[in-house]
Design a protein around this motif. Sequence first.
Motif, PDB file in Angstrom:
ATOM      1  N   ASP A  26       0.908  -0.915  -0.169  1.00 14.23           N
ATOM      2  CA  ASP A  26      -0.091  -0.379   0.012  1.00 14.23           C
ATOM      3  C   ASP A  26       0.694   1.273   0.484  1.00 14.23           C
ATOM      4  N   THR A  27       0.627   2.078  -1.021  1.00 13.95           N
ATOM      5  CA  THR A  27       2.145   2.666  -1.083  1.00 13.95           C
ATOM      6  C   THR A  27       1.547   4.067  -1.027  1.00 13.95           C
ATOM      7  N   ASP A  28      -0.100   4.114  -0.631  1.00  7.33           N
ATOM      8  CA  ASP A  28      -0.503   5.624   0.072  1.00  7.33           C
ATOM      9  C   ASP A  28      -0.274   5.562   1.449  1.00  7.33           C
ATOM     10  N   LEU A  29      -0.200   4.238   2.289  1.00  4.61           N
ATOM     11  CA  LEU A  29      -0.177   4.045   3.693  1.00  4.61           C
ATOM     12  C   LEU A  29       1.410   5.195   4.348  1.00  4.61           C
ATOM     13  N   SER A  30       0.622   6.185   4.361  1.00  5.46           N
ATOM     14  CA  SER A  30       1.374   6.640   6.007  1.00  5.46           C
ATOM     15  C   SER A  30       2.474   6.657   6.522  1.00  5.46           C
ATOM     16  N   VAL A  83       7.999  22.224  12.800  1.00  7.66           N
ATOM     17  CA  VAL A  83       7.668  21.851  11.637  1.00  7.66           C
ATOM     18  C   VAL A  83       7.742  20.231  11.403  1.00  7.66           C
ATOM     19  N   PHE A  84       9.164  19.353  11.638  1.00  6.54           N
ATOM     20  CA  PHE A  84       9.532  18.111  11.843  1.00  6.54           C
ATOM     21  C   PHE A  84       8.727  17.307  12.377  1.00  6.54           C
ATOM     22  N   VAL A  85       8.173  17.532  13.554  1.00  7.01           N
ATOM     23  CA  VAL A  85       6.744  16.972  14.218  1.00  7.01           C
ATOM     24  C   VAL A  85       5.837  16.520  12.776  1.00  7.01           C
ATOM     25  N   ASP A  86       5.019  17.979  12.424  1.00  5.44           N
ATOM     26  CA  ASP A  86       4.515  17.904  11.625  1.00  5.44           C
ATOM     27  C   ASP A  86       5.035  17.277  10.632  1.00  5.44           C
ATOM     28  N   THR A  87       5.446  17.193   9.981  1.00  6.90           N
ATOM     29  CA  THR A  87       5.552  16.826   8.744  1.00  6.90           C
ATOM     30  C   THR A  87       6.175  15.439   8.654  1.00  6.90           C
ATOM     31  N   LEU A  88       7.032  15.331   9.565  1.00  8.70           N
ATOM     32  CA  LEU A  88       6.702  13.523   9.340  1.00  8.70           C
ATOM     33  C   LEU A  88       5.869  13.040   9.460  1.00  8.70           C
ATOM     34  N   PHE A  89       4.876  13.298  10.211  1.00  6.96           N
ATOM     35  CA  PHE A  89       3.672  12.531  10.533  1.00  6.96           C
ATOM     36  C   PHE A  89       2.599  12.939  10.168  1.00  6.96           C
ATOM     37  N   SER A  90       2.921  13.576   8.529  1.00  2.38           N
ATOM     38  CA  SER A  90       1.716  14.105   8.367  1.00  2.38           C
ATOM     39  C   SER A  90       2.149  12.698   6.809  1.00  2.38           C
ATOM     40  N   ASP A  91       0.412  12.980   6.478  1.00  2.00           N
ATOM     41  CA  ASP A  91       0.222  11.937   4.755  1.00  2.00           C
ATOM     42  C   ASP A  91       1.787  11.984   3.891  1.00  2.00           C
ATOM     43  N   SER A  92       2.198  13.279   3.882  1.00  4.30           N
ATOM     44  CA  SER A  92       3.483  13.681   3.062  1.00  4.30           C
ATOM     45  C   SER A  92       4.655  12.041   3.339  1.00  4.30           C
ATOM     46  N   ILE A  93       4.369  11.756   4.157  1.00  2.00           N
ATOM     47  CA  ILE A  93       5.750  10.467   4.629  1.00  2.00           C
ATOM     48  C   ILE A  93       5.034   9.264   5.107  1.00  2.00           C
ATOM     49  N   LYS A  94       5.686   8.632   3.864  1.00  3.65           N
ATOM     50  CA  LYS A  94       4.812   7.274   3.355  1.00  3.65           C
ATOM     51  C   LYS A  94       5.804   6.271   3.662  1.00  3.65           C
ATOM     52  N   PHE A  95       5.217   5.513   3.941  1.00  4.44           N
ATOM     53  CA  PHE A  95       5.797   4.341   4.980  1.00  4.44           C
ATOM     54  C   PHE A  95       6.618   3.787   3.850  1.00  4.44           C
ATOM     55  N   SER A  96       6.715   3.832   2.706  1.00  6.04           N
ATOM     56  CA  SER A  96       7.009   3.409   1.343  1.00  6.04           C
ATOM     57  C   SER A  96       8.837   4.409   2.195  1.00  6.04           C
ATOM     58  N   GLU A  97       8.680   4.951   2.150  1.00  4.97           N
ATOM     59  CA  GLU A  97       9.989   5.396   1.711  1.00  4.97           C
ATOM     60  C   GLU A  97      10.854   4.744   3.232  1.00  4.97           C
ATOM     61  N   VAL A  98       9.986   4.653   3.857  1.00  3.63           N
ATOM     62  CA  VAL A  98      11.087   4.445   5.450  1.00  3.63           C
ATOM     63  C   VAL A  98      11.839   3.048   4.563  1.00  3.63           C
ATOM     64  N   LEU A  99      10.910   1.934   4.177  1.00  2.00           N
ATOM     65  CA  LEU A  99      11.113   1.088   3.636  1.00  2.00           C
ATOM     66  C   LEU A  99      12.559   0.684   2.886  1.00  2.00           C
ATOM     67  N   ASN A 100      11.996   2.049   1.967  1.00  2.95           N
ATOM     68  CA  ASN A 100      13.163   2.124   0.537  1.00  2.95           C
ATOM     69  C   ASN A 100      14.315   2.951   1.648  1.00  2.95           C
ATOM     70  N   TYR A 101      13.828   3.052   3.007  1.00  6.92           N
ATOM     71  CA  TYR A 101      15.583   3.440   3.793  1.00  6.92           C
ATOM     72  C   TYR A 101      16.509   2.085   4.335  1.00  6.92           C
ATOM     73  N   THR A 102      15.666   1.321   4.865  1.00  6.30           N
ATOM     74  CA  THR A 102      15.857   0.172   5.384  1.00  6.30           C
ATOM     75  C   THR A 102      16.600  -0.678   4.104  1.00  6.30           C
ATOM     76  N   ASN A 103      16.085  -0.375   2.840  1.00  6.43           N
ATOM     77  CA  ASN A 103      16.392  -1.426   1.550  1.00  6.43           C
ATOM     78  C   ASN A 103      17.771  -0.818   1.610  1.00  6.43           C
ATOM     79  N   TYR A 104      18.239   0.518   2.030  1.00 11.54           N
ATOM     80  CA  TYR A 104      19.224   1.191   1.364  1.00 11.54           C
ATOM     81  C   TYR A 104      20.018   0.335   2.807  1.00 11.54           C
ATOM     82  N   LEU A 105      20.019   1.133   3.568  1.00  7.12           N
ATOM     83  CA  LEU A 105      20.680   0.390   4.682  1.00  7.12           C
ATOM     84  C   LEU A 105      21.236  -0.499   5.290  1.00  7.12           C
ATOM     85  N   ASN A 106      20.834  -1.716   4.270  1.00  9.85           N
ATOM     86  CA  ASN A 106      20.861  -3.002   4.312  1.00  9.85           C
ATOM     87  C   ASN A 106      21.201  -3.865   3.168  1.00  9.85           C
TER      88      ASN A 106
END
Length: 684
Positions: A479-483, A563-586
Amino acid sequence: MASRKIDPLAVCKNHLDENQSFVLQGGAGSGKTETVKDLLVYLSKANPSARVICITHTNNAVHEIQERIGNRYHVSTIHSFLHSLIKNYKKNIHSVISELFIVPLMERLEFDENTDNEKEYKKTEHDRYKKIYSKFAKKLYSVKKDNADKVASKREYDKDPASYNAELNQKIESLNQHIKTSIKSMEYMKIKYNETNFDSLKDLSYGHDGLLTITHLLFKTYPTLGKIVKDKFDYIFIDEYQDTRQEVVSDLLELITSEDEEIHQKLTLCLFGDSMQAIYSDGIGSVDKYVEAGDLYFVPKADNYRCSYEVLDIINDLRLDDIEQEVALARLANGEIEKETARHGDVRILYGICDSRPTAVSPLEEKEEYFRKIDFLINEAKKDCENAKTLMLTNKAIAEKEGFKQLYKVFDDRYLDVKERIEEYLSRIQILDICNICNLYIENNYNPIIKAIRVGGYSLQNLKDKSKLQKIIEKLLTDTDLSLSQAFQFAVDNKLIKPTETCQNIFSSNEKLKSDLSCDVKYQEFKEKILAGLNTYSKIKDSFDVKSEEEFNDYKNLYKKEVFVDTLFSDSIKFSEVLNYTNYLNENSGYITMHKTKGSSIESVVVVMEEYFWNEYDFSTLYNAERATQKVERWKNSQKLIYVACSRAKKSLRCVRLLLDSEVESFKDKFPNAENINLPKQLL
């Protein structure tokens, strides 16, 4: 050139038998960590009663060594080791912890009439004065909420620098005394290691660097601590010594060189690493002076079990010492020795010619045009090296390519040390726990998933529960829309995770921050000014009641936090980005930063010799002797980093660099086989 005739393992065993401290120096892929394991196994048989501690720098390395040697010896990271060493001496820590928070005094450098240029000397002294004054002003405001006077201009300072220095030092000493008195009034049992990168005067806690500083201070202030170490251990192994803080190594070396009548057993220090791989500024880098002083025996290891002959030709030319690595044929899993033909590969150095290089302050369009040229060279390099990993200098340059641009930006807008902050924050709010479950699922590694979700409260009793779990994880993955915030709540609701106290405290703190700021009339006025473009102290000071730059920065930090708190937990930061980031870390993505390159080998590598405006590096110093002479430290940093990046290639290596026309000749002198790649007309 280091001799291949010696057997490094045999030499090290002899040093262990004779209780002689040593450093084993070997390049990338030389099998240093395997030597550590072999020597630990040897000690367990040759000297079963020996008390040994093995220190390394990552938890992964800890687990790797433990898998080989079992529980025979304690293996830990440097921070875990030092924390276990000092944690029970809080009263002693209390006596030195103020050093983490006080401001250094302004000590004037002596002027040498024979060598110093007076104009440059005066400029340097005023720059140093301003830097220390800035530290004082920031600390004064953070501790007492007082504003410092405006710093003296160079013209004023040059009239009577001694008086200005004395006045500043008097203010610093007064502030430092206030800090020390405050700490003295605090209960020493409150002191704790917070396991972050930061020290906190308010909480009287210390972070990773603070732990290293405090341990060093305790060694210097309380000699008994050294006696405890000597009484507790016979051997201390340190893997990747070059990344260990200089003070830590020096303190341990003092223990092995000092004579103590009360302690009869001798402590033996065994270091393993490579000064050429010292790419972090806080590490000791080299221990040459200890070798020259006779405190350590030097054991060279010229083997290379990783790189092809062709890659070795390149990396040997990059080394700054006398070790010249040679191909060593490895023993395969079936017991056979690998064939020499299997250790051949290929290397290509590609360059393109551009008219100019943008700087950090160049227009965005100019930068993007330049980066498109670099991307073209990367793509050309990959044409005959399709599965290559691309090694670049900065995380920021990689973020967009690997699909976590918005996630990176929200941290980059608030913090300087972005990478550390992302991992720490996402870990504390358990987002990385959710990603770990998803990644384990992709790898079909189900047992750790079952263990993790039990902690969350998920009950896996039958096939229905298993099918439901599969659908839950699939939704997180697809679900790429999932924040980010929606993914967290979804994981909690479905009992994949159970919020920890730390996590709950962060969310509560965020809500309180937003509530407090919404009621703060002065802050809301400040926020309006910032949004109207008055985003610096000089722009805002005439239209908003702010008495100093420190007070302005205090408000600015609150704004950044909101701004950090509002943005990080807004709909604009997708969970898919975090998955991509962990793929990069690994390292499951196509790009890796050069600073994360020390590790396992990669079949094919593309090294991008581009600084991306990071002024600590200048890759032109590799082929421009004049610039290397002018910027010695930057040259060494740059050459070491490129060595580390290139040495990770197992078989095929590609290096790419954009050159000015005036650089081509010197570049080809350094890399005679370099190939010119004509850039398309639309990129010129």
